[in-house]
Design a protein around this motif. Structure first.
Motif, PDB file in Angstrom:
ATOM      1  N   UNK A   1      -7.874   2.776   5.958  1.00 53.10           N
ATOM      2  CA  UNK A   1      -8.874   2.081   5.443  1.00 53.10           C
ATOM      3  C   UNK A   1      -8.594   0.503   5.779  1.00 53.10           C
ATOM      4  N   UNK A   2      -7.549   0.193   5.934  1.00 46.99           N
ATOM      5  CA  UNK A   2      -7.359  -1.339   6.102  1.00 46.99           C
ATOM      6  C   UNK A   2      -6.942  -1.585   7.704  1.00 46.99           C
TER       7      UNK A   2
ATOM      8  N   UNK B   1      -5.195   3.932  13.843  1.00 46.37           N
ATOM      9  CA  UNK B   1      -5.870   3.380  15.123  1.00 46.37           C
ATOM     10  C   UNK B   1      -5.358   3.449  16.369  1.00 46.37           C
ATOM     11  N   UNK B   2      -6.145   3.552  17.502  1.00 50.08           N
ATOM     12  CA  UNK B   2      -5.552   3.665  18.473  1.00 50.08           C
ATOM     13  C   UNK B   2      -4.396   2.286  19.156  1.00 50.08           C
ATOM     14  N   UNK B   3      -4.675   1.385  18.684  1.00 49.89           N
ATOM     15  CA  UNK B   3      -3.591   0.135  18.747  1.00 49.89           C
ATOM     16  C   UNK B   3      -2.386   0.700  18.131  1.00 49.89           C
ATOM     17  N   UNK B   4      -2.340   1.443  17.235  1.00 44.14           N
ATOM     18  CA  UNK B   4      -0.957   1.674  16.594  1.00 44.14           C
ATOM     19  C   UNK B   4      -0.378   2.749  17.134  1.00 44.14           C
TER      20      UNK B   4
ATOM     21  N   UNK C   1       0.809  -1.015   0.047  1.00 46.22           N
ATOM     22  CA  UNK C   1       0.017   0.025   0.037  1.00 46.22           C
ATOM     23  C   UNK C   1       0.914   1.174   0.201  1.00 46.22           C
ATOM     24  N   UNK C   2       0.326   2.180  -0.702  1.00 51.92           N
ATOM     25  CA  UNK C   2       1.390   3.458  -0.806  1.00 51.92           C
ATOM     26  C   UNK C   2       0.776   4.604  -0.165  1.00 51.92           C
ATOM     27  N   UNK C   3      -0.637   4.582   0.127  1.00 53.27           N
ATOM     28  CA  UNK C   3      -0.855   5.889   0.657  1.00 53.27           C
ATOM     29  C   UNK C   3      -1.482   5.668   2.076  1.00 53.27           C
TER      30      UNK C   3
END
Length: 64
Positions: A9-10, A15-18, A1-3
């Motif tokens: 979206x994926x 996300x809060x987990x990241x 994935x580039x963007x």
């Protein structure tokens, strides 16, 4: 994935987990847990107050 948008979206970004929690956040959560334990202990002999406090915590959990 580039963007970045594709990554979001994926669920691979944003996300809060990241997001790593800060040291200050960790310290505050330690205090929250400590106070929760102390309050729960004080309420153990008052069934009605203990149930009310549990309902309060459940409602807060639903918000977040």
């Amino acid at each position: 994935m580039k963007s970045a948008i594709e990554q979001m979206c994926f669920g691979l970004r944003g996300t809060y987990e990241s997001v790593r929690a800060s040291n200050k956040y960790s310290q505050l959560m330690d205090k929250v847990c400590e106070f929760d334990d102390k309050l729960t202990e004080k309420l153990k002999d008052d069934k009605e107050a203990a149930m009310l406090y549990k309902q309060f915590k459940d409602a807060i959990d639903e918000v977040f």
